[in-house]
Motif scaffolding. Structure first.
Motif, PDB file in Angstrom:
ATOM      1  N   THR A 180       2.621   5.920  -7.326  1.00  0.00           N
ATOM      2  CA  THR A 180       1.528   6.512  -8.090  1.00  0.00           C
ATOM      3  C   THR A 180       1.555   8.024  -7.967  1.00  0.00           C
ATOM      4  OG1 THR A 180       0.136   4.566  -7.684  1.00  0.00           O
ATOM      5  CG2 THR A 180      -0.962   6.529  -8.496  1.00  0.00           C
ATOM      6  N   ALA A 181       1.867   8.528  -6.780  1.00  0.00           N
ATOM      7  CA  ALA A 181       1.959   9.974  -6.586  1.00  0.00           C
ATOM      8  C   ALA A 181       3.015  10.571  -7.518  1.00  0.00           C
ATOM      9  CB  ALA A 181       2.286  10.295  -5.132  1.00  0.00           C
ATOM     10  N   ILE A 182       4.154   9.909  -7.614  1.00  0.00           N
ATOM     11  CA  ILE A 182       5.216  10.388  -8.518  1.00  0.00           C
ATOM     12  C   ILE A 182       4.747  10.343  -9.964  1.00  0.00           C
ATOM     13  CG2 ILE A 182       7.529   9.888  -9.407  1.00  0.00           C
ATOM     14  CD1 ILE A 182       8.182   8.778  -6.579  1.00  0.00           C
ATOM     15  N   THR A 215       3.704  -4.083  -9.639  1.00  0.00           N
ATOM     16  CA  THR A 215       3.405  -2.768 -10.203  1.00  0.00           C
ATOM     17  C   THR A 215       2.001  -2.666 -10.770  1.00  0.00           C
ATOM     18  OG1 THR A 215       5.728  -2.467 -10.806  1.00  0.00           O
ATOM     19  CG2 THR A 215       4.172  -0.889 -11.691  1.00  0.00           C
ATOM     20  N   SER A 216       1.266  -1.738 -10.186  1.00  0.00           N
ATOM     21  CA  SER A 216      -0.046  -1.396 -10.709  1.00  0.00           C
ATOM     22  C   SER A 216      -0.073   0.075 -11.080  1.00  0.00           C
ATOM     23  CB  SER A 216      -1.143  -1.694  -9.683  1.00  0.00           C
ATOM     24  OG  SER A 216      -2.382  -1.196 -10.137  1.00  0.00           O
ATOM     25  N   VAL A 217      -0.109   0.938 -10.076  1.00  0.00           N
ATOM     26  CA  VAL A 217      -0.325   2.391 -10.213  1.00  0.00           C
ATOM     27  C   VAL A 217      -1.510   2.681 -11.142  1.00  0.00           C
ATOM     28  CG1 VAL A 217       2.078   2.925  -9.689  1.00  0.00           C
ATOM     29  CG2 VAL A 217       1.410   2.757 -12.085  1.00  0.00           C
ATOM     30  N   ASN A 218      -2.411   1.717 -11.262  1.00  0.00           N
ATOM     31  CA  ASN A 218      -3.536   1.820 -12.199  1.00  0.00           C
ATOM     32  C   ASN A 218      -4.636   0.846 -11.770  1.00  0.00           C
ATOM     33  OD1 ASN A 218      -5.319   1.610 -14.393  1.00  0.00           O
ATOM     34  ND2 ASN A 218      -3.701   1.846 -15.910  1.00  0.00           N
ATOM     35  N   LEU A 244       0.827  -1.204   0.000  1.00  0.00           N
ATOM     36  CA  LEU A 244       0.000   0.000   0.000  1.00  0.00           C
ATOM     37  C   LEU A 244       0.863   1.257   0.000  1.00  0.00           C
ATOM     38  CD1 LEU A 244      -3.049   0.884   0.288  1.00  0.00           C
ATOM     39  CD2 LEU A 244      -2.598   1.090   2.727  1.00  0.00           C
ATOM     40  N   VAL A 245       1.897   1.248   0.832  1.00  0.00           N
ATOM     41  CA  VAL A 245       2.797   2.402   0.908  1.00  0.00           C
ATOM     42  C   VAL A 245       3.544   2.600  -0.410  1.00  0.00           C
ATOM     43  CG1 VAL A 245       4.865   3.328   2.030  1.00  0.00           C
ATOM     44  CG2 VAL A 245       3.072   2.237   3.405  1.00  0.00           C
ATOM     45  N   ALA A 246       4.099   1.511  -0.939  1.00  0.00           N
ATOM     46  CA  ALA A 246       4.879   1.605  -2.174  1.00  0.00           C
ATOM     47  C   ALA A 246       4.023   2.058  -3.346  1.00  0.00           C
ATOM     48  CB  ALA A 246       5.524   0.252  -2.484  1.00  0.00           C
TER      49      ALA A 246
END
Length: 223
Positions: free
Chosen positions: A132-134, A175-178, A125-127
């Motif tokens: 995603t913020a970046i 890796t998701s960020v999506n 969750l943290v990663a």
């Protein structure tokens, strides 16, 4: 409707090519495989940015749409339409992969491209939130009108950022960020992938909100 259809097509291509690169090339067990999958996702974004960017802006990611909406660049109605298109596209991409696999194709990697929390839900969750913020911050900055001529290279900047995000994050979370990219494969996979998918929905949206706040803090009012 053309914008929503473009988002559907773009997300379908992202999921089909990105997850397909992991499915058909042995997963992400070696540094070479990690790099291969990272490049597949990143270049897919670049390709779609220059294909549908002029139509919808090429979000192809609910987290990006959420960040853009929070930044005041789009209406709530459009945001909902974009996310609906993205989710449908992700399901089509996953269904196409499932169709290919149903023909008897032999694979040595993951069978759906679904995400898993390799180190536990909290670290994941943290990663995912930080990365995603970046990623969304790069999207907001690269597409800002205040960037002038460099705005023409937004698709390249966004795609390359997704490459390096995958390189760093695959060993931790896959890796998701999506959220759309994670939800559709998880439904096809079931089991642990579906049980853990909440991480890959909550974290990207939280990261997008952080990025929107950061961008509002630093966005220049004039060029």
């Amino acid at each position: 409707m053309k914008k929503y259809l473009a988002e559907m097509i773009g997300t379908m291509v992202l999921v089909f090519i990105g997850c397909g690169s992991a499915i058909f090339n042995g997963g992400c067990g070696t540094p070479a495989q990690v790099l291969m999958v990272a490049v597949a996702f990143g270049v897919s974004v670049v390709a779609m940015a220059y294909t549908i960017g002029g139509i919808s802006g090429c979000h192809i990611n609910p987290a990006i749409t959420f960040g853009v909406w929070l930044s005041g660049r789009m209406s709530g109605k459009d945001a909902i339409g974009y996310v609906c298109g993205q989710l449908v596209g992700a399901f089509i991409g996953s269904a196409l992969l499932a169709l290919i696999l149903s023909t008897g194709v032999e694979v040595t990697g993951t069978t759906t491209g679904a995400n898993y929390c390799a180190t536990g839900a909290i670290p994941a969750l943290v990663a995912e939130t930080i990365f995603t913020a970046i990623f969304v911050l790069v999207v907001l900055g690269a597409t800002s009108k205040t960037n002038g001529a460099t705005n023409n290279f937004a698709g390249l900047a966004i795609g390359l950022t997704l490459v390096i995000t995958h390189i760093a994050l695959i060993p931790i979370t896959g890796t998701s960020v999506n959220p759309a990219r994670s939800l559709a494969p998880a439904i096809f996979e079931g089991g642990d992938a579906l049980a853990q998918v909440w991480v890959y929905i909550v974290a990207p949206l939280l990261g997008a909100a952080i990025a929107a706040g950061l961008w509002k803090a630093i966005e220049p009012s004039t060029k």
